[in-house]
Write an enzyme that holds these catalytic residues in place. Sequence first.
Site, PDB file in Angstrom:
ATOM      1  N   ASP A 112       0.797  -1.238   0.000  1.00 23.15           N
ATOM      2  CA  ASP A 112       0.000   0.000   0.000  1.00 23.15           C
ATOM      3  C   ASP A 112       0.826   1.284   0.000  1.00 23.15           C
ATOM      4  O   ASP A 112       0.271   2.381  -0.118  1.00 23.15           O
ATOM      5  CB  ASP A 112      -0.950   0.019   1.203  1.00 23.15           C
ATOM      6  CG  ASP A 112      -0.237  -0.286   2.528  1.00 23.15           C
ATOM      7  OD1 ASP A 112       0.892   0.212   2.724  1.00 23.15           O
ATOM      8  OD2 ASP A 112      -0.814  -1.012   3.355  1.00 23.15           O
ATOM      9  N   HIS A 127       6.572  -8.199  -0.948  1.00 24.39           N
ATOM     10  CA  HIS A 127       5.433  -8.717  -1.714  1.00 24.39           C
ATOM     11  C   HIS A 127       5.087  -7.830  -2.909  1.00 24.39           C
ATOM     12  O   HIS A 127       4.024  -7.954  -3.493  1.00 24.39           O
ATOM     13  CB  HIS A 127       4.211  -8.887  -0.813  1.00 24.39           C
ATOM     14  CG  HIS A 127       4.304 -10.078   0.086  1.00 24.39           C
ATOM     15  ND1 HIS A 127       3.368 -10.367   1.059  1.00 24.39           N
ATOM     16  CD2 HIS A 127       5.229 -11.066   0.173  1.00 24.39           C
ATOM     17  CE1 HIS A 127       3.713 -11.471   1.693  1.00 24.39           C
ATOM     18  NE2 HIS A 127       4.836 -11.913   1.181  1.00 24.39           N
ATOM     19  N   CYS A 164       3.844  -2.786 -26.907  1.00 28.24           N
ATOM     20  CA  CYS A 164       3.458  -3.962 -27.699  1.00 28.24           C
ATOM     21  C   CYS A 164       1.971  -4.309 -27.590  1.00 28.24           C
ATOM     22  O   CYS A 164       1.486  -5.173 -28.316  1.00 28.24           O
ATOM     23  CB  CYS A 164       4.298  -5.176 -27.304  1.00 28.24           C
ATOM     24  SG  CYS A 164       3.905  -5.846 -25.664  1.00 28.24           S
ATOM     25  N   SER A 202       1.479  -8.519  12.006  1.00 29.97           N
ATOM     26  CA  SER A 202       1.615  -9.723  11.176  1.00 29.97           C
ATOM     27  C   SER A 202       1.237 -10.953  11.991  1.00 29.97           C
ATOM     28  O   SER A 202       1.679 -11.114  13.131  1.00 29.97           O
ATOM     29  CB  SER A 202       3.048  -9.875  10.659  1.00 29.97           C
ATOM     30  OG  SER A 202       3.190 -11.080   9.928  1.00 29.97           O
ATOM     31  N   ASN A 227       0.484  -7.212  17.906  1.00 28.73           N
ATOM     32  CA  ASN A 227      -0.512  -7.664  16.931  1.00 28.73           C
ATOM     33  C   ASN A 227      -1.859  -7.754  17.640  1.00 28.73           C
ATOM     34  O   ASN A 227      -1.920  -7.861  18.865  1.00 28.73           O
ATOM     35  CB  ASN A 227      -0.106  -9.036  16.364  1.00 28.73           C
ATOM     36  CG  ASN A 227      -0.896  -9.407  15.126  1.00 28.73           C
ATOM     37  OD1 ASN A 227      -1.064  -8.596  14.213  1.00 28.73           O
ATOM     38  ND2 ASN A 227      -1.390 -10.633  15.087  1.00 28.73           N
TER      39      ASN A 227
END
Length: 261
Positions: A112, A127, A164, A202, A227
């Site tokens: 983000d 990621h 392309c 996480s 967390n």
Amino acid sequence: MVLPSSDKILQLDLASQLILDAEYCVALTGAGISTPSGIPDFRSPGSGVWTRYSPMEVASLSAFRYHPDRVYDWRRPFLKNLFQADPNPAHSTLATLEERNYLQSIVTQNIDCLHQKAGSNSVIEVHGTYQTLTCLGCFQQVEANFELINTFLEDSVTPHCPECGNILKPDIILYEEQLPADKWKLARDEVLKCDLLLVLGSSLTVTPVSDLPYSALGNGAKLIIINRTCTHLADLAEVSIQGDLEELMPIIENKVLNEKK
């Protein structure tokens, strides 16, 4: 705002002291640091994205190759939310800690760019990122400029390569894809350098990123985990706090900065 319990205050005090004492501190951030900014996470029971969709149908490399329009249609509201999101106090705290030289780098699973928006400079996006796209035909990389993104979001036009004509794929890591080798090596090197690893937002369930705390611990580093839910590494951490990052991180920031004075 609910005031922290006395036990949580002691944990926050310890976390702050560990940051003050660290010589090389690295943060590992997941989706939980961005949920206060309005970006849903993927695995929370009942609210996570993958409780409503199958990732192999909408977020895998196979799905993109065979049905790119379908994948883009699914991602459109998610990306629109991403572009409109603002950093929250947890992002700002990390930017301040980096600016004051208490934090050396951030390894993030998020795409983000909220760390960069908050002012962080040393961010490793393992990621991938939505800021660039790569052509599946000629492999040219294209910047996600305003015109391209606006056409995609507002006019529902799937992005195509200006050279392309083949479909452009966002440089976001999908299921069935390997992590970018250069970013992954850099992330591992940072984690092996650190003597303190902050794991923020996480669940530590997605490999290979979930292996990074083990690498840090194996190299003698200390671990702080904050967390909303408990993780399987809680017993190995010096500090493990369950709570909202946007409330807890500014408390840690204030403690660190005031203690230094």
